[in-house]
Design a protein around this motif. Structure first.
Motif, PDB file in Angstrom:
ATOM      1  N   VAL A 175      -9.309  -6.071  -0.516  1.00  0.00           N
ATOM      2  CA  VAL A 175      -8.416  -5.238   0.290  1.00  0.00           C
ATOM      3  C   VAL A 175      -7.071  -5.088  -0.419  1.00  0.00           C
ATOM      4  N   GLU A 176      -6.568  -6.155  -1.000  1.00  0.00           N
ATOM      5  CA  GLU A 176      -5.294  -6.080  -1.728  1.00  0.00           C
ATOM      6  C   GLU A 176      -5.411  -5.132  -2.917  1.00  0.00           C
ATOM      7  N   ALA A 177      -6.514  -5.179  -3.638  1.00  0.00           N
ATOM      8  CA  ALA A 177      -6.695  -4.281  -4.793  1.00  0.00           C
ATOM      9  C   ALA A 177      -6.674  -2.823  -4.352  1.00  0.00           C
ATOM     10  N   ALA A 178      -7.377  -2.507  -3.280  1.00  0.00           N
ATOM     11  CA  ALA A 178      -7.393  -1.124  -2.786  1.00  0.00           C
ATOM     12  C   ALA A 178      -6.018  -0.726  -2.276  1.00  0.00           C
ATOM     13  N   ASP A 179      -5.381  -1.591  -1.504  1.00  0.00           N
ATOM     14  CA  ASP A 179      -4.060  -1.283  -0.952  1.00  0.00           C
ATOM     15  C   ASP A 179      -3.012  -1.115  -2.051  1.00  0.00           C
ATOM     16  N   THR A 180      -3.103  -1.906  -3.100  1.00  0.00           N
ATOM     17  CA  THR A 180      -2.168  -1.794  -4.221  1.00  0.00           C
ATOM     18  C   THR A 180      -2.334  -0.456  -4.924  1.00  0.00           C
ATOM     19  N   ALA A 181      -3.576  -0.037  -5.114  1.00  0.00           N
ATOM     20  CA  ALA A 181      -3.835   1.259  -5.758  1.00  0.00           C
ATOM     21  C   ALA A 181      -3.295   2.410  -4.897  1.00  0.00           C
ATOM     22  N   VAL A 182      -3.487   2.308  -3.594  1.00  0.00           N
ATOM     23  CA  VAL A 182      -2.985   3.343  -2.688  1.00  0.00           C
ATOM     24  C   VAL A 182      -1.452   3.370  -2.715  1.00  0.00           C
ATOM     25  N   ALA A 183      -0.831   2.199  -2.689  1.00  0.00           N
ATOM     26  CA  ALA A 183       0.633   2.124  -2.731  1.00  0.00           C
ATOM     27  C   ALA A 183       1.188   2.707  -4.029  1.00  0.00           C
ATOM     28  N   ALA A 184       0.386   2.660  -5.099  1.00  0.00           N
ATOM     29  CA  ALA A 184       0.802   3.213  -6.386  1.00  0.00           C
ATOM     30  C   ALA A 184       0.540   4.714  -6.476  1.00  0.00           C
ATOM     31  N   GLY A 185      -0.002   5.290  -5.392  1.00  0.00           N
ATOM     32  CA  GLY A 185      -0.186   6.733  -5.363  1.00  0.00           C
ATOM     33  C   GLY A 185      -1.619   7.228  -5.477  1.00  0.00           C
ATOM     34  N   GLN A 186      -2.574   6.319  -5.630  1.00  0.00           N
ATOM     35  CA  GLN A 186      -3.965   6.748  -5.731  1.00  0.00           C
ATOM     36  C   GLN A 186      -4.510   7.138  -4.357  1.00  0.00           C
ATOM     37  N   ASP A 187      -5.333   8.156  -4.319  1.00  0.00           N
ATOM     38  CA  ASP A 187      -6.014   8.557  -3.093  1.00  0.00           C
ATOM     39  C   ASP A 187      -6.809   7.377  -2.549  1.00  0.00           C
ATOM     40  N   VAL A 188      -6.798   7.186  -1.233  1.00  0.00           N
ATOM     41  CA  VAL A 188      -7.428   6.020  -0.615  1.00  0.00           C
ATOM     42  C   VAL A 188      -8.930   5.950  -0.901  1.00  0.00           C
ATOM     43  N   VAL A 189      -9.614   7.077  -0.878  1.00  0.00           N
ATOM     44  CA  VAL A 189     -11.061   7.065  -1.161  1.00  0.00           C
ATOM     45  C   VAL A 189     -11.296   6.675  -2.610  1.00  0.00           C
ATOM     46  N   GLN A 190     -10.516   7.228  -3.507  1.00  0.00           N
ATOM     47  CA  GLN A 190     -10.665   6.886  -4.925  1.00  0.00           C
ATOM     48  C   GLN A 190     -10.333   5.417  -5.185  1.00  0.00           C
ATOM     49  N   ALA A 191      -9.362   4.893  -4.447  1.00  0.00           N
ATOM     50  CA  ALA A 191      -8.999   3.484  -4.605  1.00  0.00           C
ATOM     51  C   ALA A 191     -10.168   2.585  -4.209  1.00  0.00           C
TER      52      ALA A 191
END
Length: 167
Positions: A63-79
């Motif tokens: 969950v942290e890996a996905a949330d970090t990617a989203v916080a960095a601007g990546q689309d949530v599905v792609q994260a």
């Protein structure tokens, strides 16, 4: 977390991802880590406590890996897609909670609870990223199914094809 505890949890995670909850014993983990079974029992008195701890650690990491990617601007599905795909890249077979979830009826309540927390957290993350709940469930089910098929067939390209149109 001590090096021994980390090694025990790493070995257990690997075995669960390869063969599910019934795919490991304390004796096998002890052999993997190079310790006596008593050392594992010292840190984790039961298989259920060990599996729940491994699932809890896995949940937090994913969950942290996905949330970090989203916080960095990546689309949530792609994260989330990238998180699942990375499991195939690192040689793992399955999502830990997908593997456990396949036999949720055979799990102790504490392990089943951690599995449910993973799915709830993933769907909540997708919803927080802008997806409707129904779409979030579809995306998460597709990711779990895609990693299962790719693992079963030994072909990560299956994951890529199955998830190509997720968005």
């Amino acid at each position: 977390m001590s090096d021994t505890v980390k090694a025990i949890m790493d070995a257990t995670e690997r075995r669960i991802r390869e063969a599910g909850y019934s795919g490991f014993s304390f004796r096998e983990i002890a052999a993997d880590v190079g310790v006596k079974s008593a050392s594992i029992h010292y840190h984790f008195p039961t298989k259920s406590i060990l599996a729940a701890a491994v699932a809890r650690r896995y949940n937090a990491r994913i969950v942290e890996a996905a949330d970090t990617a989203v916080a960095a601007g990546q689309d949530v599905v792609q994260a989330w897609k990238a998180v699942f795909r990375s499991a195939l890249d690192d040689g793992a077979k399955m999502c830990l909670c997908g593997s456990l979830g396949a036999t949720v009826g055979d799990l102790t309540p504490e392990v089943a609870q951690e599995v449910r927390r993973f799915f709830d957290a993933g769907i909540a993350s997708l919803v927080a990223g802008g997806l409707a709940e129904e779409r979030a469930e579809q995306v998460f089910a597709t990711l779990e199914g895609a990693i299962l098929m790719a693992s079963a067939q030994g072909d990560p390209a299956i994951f890529d094809r199955a998830t190509a149109n997720l968005g």
